[in-house]
Design a protein around this motif. Sequence first.
Motif, PDB file in Angstrom:
ATOM      1  N   PHE A 103      10.212 -59.794  27.443  1.00 21.42           N
ATOM      2  CA  PHE A 103      10.244 -60.622  28.811  1.00 21.42           C
ATOM      3  C   PHE A 103       9.032 -60.408  29.483  1.00 21.42           C
ATOM      4  O   PHE A 103       8.191 -59.480  29.236  1.00 21.42           O
ATOM      5  N   SER A 104       8.873 -61.292  30.488  1.00 25.00           N
ATOM      6  CA  SER A 104       7.797 -61.271  31.410  1.00 25.00           C
ATOM      7  C   SER A 104       8.081 -62.058  32.698  1.00 25.00           C
ATOM      8  O   SER A 104       9.045 -62.724  32.747  1.00 25.00           O
ATOM      9  N   THR A 105       7.503 -61.632  33.881  1.00 22.63           N
ATOM     10  CA  THR A 105       7.891 -62.262  35.163  1.00 22.63           C
ATOM     11  C   THR A 105       6.895 -63.362  35.195  1.00 22.63           C
ATOM     12  O   THR A 105       5.541 -63.277  34.612  1.00 22.63           O
ATOM     13  N   GLY A 106       7.126 -64.341  36.130  1.00 20.56           N
ATOM     14  CA  GLY A 106       6.229 -65.524  36.188  1.00 20.56           C
ATOM     15  C   GLY A 106       6.918 -66.796  35.849  1.00 20.56           C
ATOM     16  O   GLY A 106       7.766 -66.569  35.213  1.00 20.56           O
ATOM     17  N   PHE A 107       6.284 -67.910  36.321  1.00 21.20           N
ATOM     18  CA  PHE A 107       6.685 -68.987  35.795  1.00 21.20           C
ATOM     19  C   PHE A 107       6.383 -69.536  34.470  1.00 21.20           C
ATOM     20  O   PHE A 107       4.985 -69.893  34.423  1.00 21.20           O
ATOM     21  N   GLY A 108       7.239 -69.802  33.466  1.00 22.11           N
ATOM     22  CA  GLY A 108       7.008 -70.269  32.200  1.00 22.11           C
ATOM     23  C   GLY A 108       6.009 -69.543  31.410  1.00 22.11           C
ATOM     24  O   GLY A 108       5.836 -68.126  31.701  1.00 22.11           O
ATOM     25  N   VAL A 109       5.326 -70.078  30.541  1.00 20.76           N
ATOM     26  CA  VAL A 109       4.541 -69.265  29.585  1.00 20.76           C
ATOM     27  C   VAL A 109       2.926 -69.313  29.816  1.00 20.76           C
ATOM     28  O   VAL A 109       2.381 -70.294  30.221  1.00 20.76           O
ATOM     29  N   SER A 110       2.390 -68.191  29.875  1.00 19.18           N
ATOM     30  CA  SER A 110       1.029 -68.176  30.389  1.00 19.18           C
ATOM     31  C   SER A 110       0.114 -68.018  29.202  1.00 19.18           C
ATOM     32  O   SER A 110       0.490 -67.959  28.019  1.00 19.18           O
ATOM     33  N   GLY A 111      -1.262 -67.982  29.453  1.00 14.61           N
ATOM     34  CA  GLY A 111      -2.234 -67.964  28.261  1.00 14.61           C
ATOM     35  C   GLY A 111      -1.966 -66.690  27.498  1.00 14.61           C
ATOM     36  O   GLY A 111      -2.023 -66.502  26.195  1.00 14.61           O
ATOM     37  N   GLY A 112      -1.787 -65.620  27.959  1.00  8.58           N
ATOM     38  CA  GLY A 112      -1.787 -64.389  27.321  1.00  8.58           C
ATOM     39  C   GLY A 112      -0.206 -64.156  26.463  1.00  8.58           C
ATOM     40  O   GLY A 112      -0.145 -63.293  25.929  1.00  8.58           O
ATOM     41  N   SER A 113       0.496 -65.053  27.029  1.00  9.48           N
ATOM     42  CA  SER A 113       1.827 -65.069  26.162  1.00  9.48           C
ATOM     43  C   SER A 113       1.869 -64.983  24.672  1.00  9.48           C
ATOM     44  O   SER A 113       2.678 -64.357  23.858  1.00  9.48           O
ATOM     45  N   THR A 114       1.073 -65.729  24.184  1.00  8.72           N
ATOM     46  CA  THR A 114       0.808 -66.000  22.743  1.00  8.72           C
ATOM     47  C   THR A 114       0.481 -64.729  22.135  1.00  8.72           C
ATOM     48  O   THR A 114       0.987 -64.290  21.140  1.00  8.72           O
ATOM     49  N   LEU A 115      -0.507 -63.967  22.420  1.00  5.99           N
ATOM     50  CA  LEU A 115      -0.965 -62.738  21.956  1.00  5.99           C
ATOM     51  C   LEU A 115       0.254 -61.520  21.962  1.00  5.99           C
ATOM     52  O   LEU A 115       0.454 -60.914  21.046  1.00  5.99           O
ATOM     53  N   ILE A 116       0.805 -61.452  23.253  1.00  6.28           N
ATOM     54  CA  ILE A 116       1.944 -60.831  23.291  1.00  6.28           C
ATOM     55  C   ILE A 116       2.934 -61.029  22.122  1.00  6.28           C
ATOM     56  O   ILE A 116       3.544 -60.085  21.736  1.00  6.28           O
ATOM     57  N   HIS A 117       3.279 -62.309  22.147  1.00  6.44           N
ATOM     58  CA  HIS A 117       4.422 -62.640  21.310  1.00  6.44           C
ATOM     59  C   HIS A 117       3.916 -62.336  19.715  1.00  6.44           C
ATOM     60  O   HIS A 117       4.722 -61.976  19.094  1.00  6.44           O
TER      61      HIS A 117
END
Length: 286
Positions: A103-117
Motif C-alpha cells: 500500500f501507499s498513501t497519496g492519490f493514484g500511482v506515482s513515479g516511484g510506484s513501479t520500482l516498489i511494485h
Amino acid sequence: MATSPALLFPSTSSSASPSSARVEAVVLFNICDSYVRRPDQADRVIGTLLGSLLPDGTVHVRNSYVVPHSESADQVAIDIEYHHNMYASHQKVNPKEVIVGWFSTGFGVSGGSTLIHDFYSREVQNPIHLTVDTGFTRGEASIKAYISLNLSLGDRHLAAQFQEIPLDLRMIEAEKAGFEILKSTMVEKLPNDLEGMESSMEKLYILIDEIYKYVDDVVEGRVAPDNKIGRFISESVASMPKLSPAAFDKLFNDKIQDNLALVYLSSITRTQISIAEKLNTAAQVL
C-alpha cells in the motif's frame, strides 16, 4: 511479406492476476494511523499487505504493516531487512496471512510506484497495489486497488501499466461510521451513540425502500428476476428474529435503559475519582 511487430498486453504469467480486492476496515485504519505518525520529511508512507487469495481470484486483505523507505525522483530505497523481520513476526502469529501486495498513501500511482511494485513482485506473484488518498485531493479519502500489467512489443518488455480492479470494503456499521468521518475533510463534532444509531436507522430505511421497489418491479414484470438477489433477500428475512412489536419495543427499551445506567455509573465513577484527587492534593498541601 514482412509483418510489423504487435503490441501485446498484458503479458502471460504462470498464475492468473487477481480479479478484485476485498479490504478489511482495520487495514485502512492502520494506513491512516501510519500516515499521521510518519516522519516529518516523508511525503507518503508505504507498507506490506497481508491476507490470502480466494478461489474466485479475489485478494482478501486482512492486515498490514509499514515499511520504512526513502525515495527521490528516480530512486527508491526500502528497508528490506525490516520488511522481512516484520513478516516473520506476523507469520508466527498467523501463518495463514501471506504477502498479497503493498500500500501507499497519496492519490493514484506515482513515479516511484513501479520500482516498489517490482520489489513486491519478487516477494509474491501478481501483488496488488492499494492507494489511500490521505491528502483529500478530490475532497475525500479516495481508495483504489491496482494490478500491474506488462506492456511488450513482440518479445521485448517495454513498461508496466497499473490497471484498477474492483475494490470491496468490508465494514460493520460501527466501522462505517468511523470511516465516513475519516473520509470527510472537516467534521464539526463526533456523533454520540444516539446520533450514530439515528444515522444507521435512516440508512436502513433507505435500503428497505430500495428492496421494496425492487420486489415490486420484479412482481410487475418491469425488472427481470435475479435468483441470487432473491436468495439473499430470503435469507435476510429468515435471519430476523420473530418478535411481536410489543416484545421488540420492550427489548429495545430495556437495552436503552442498560446503556443509560452504564453512562450514569461512569459519570459517578469520574466524579468520585475527581473528588479523591482533590482530597489527595489538599492533604499533601496540609
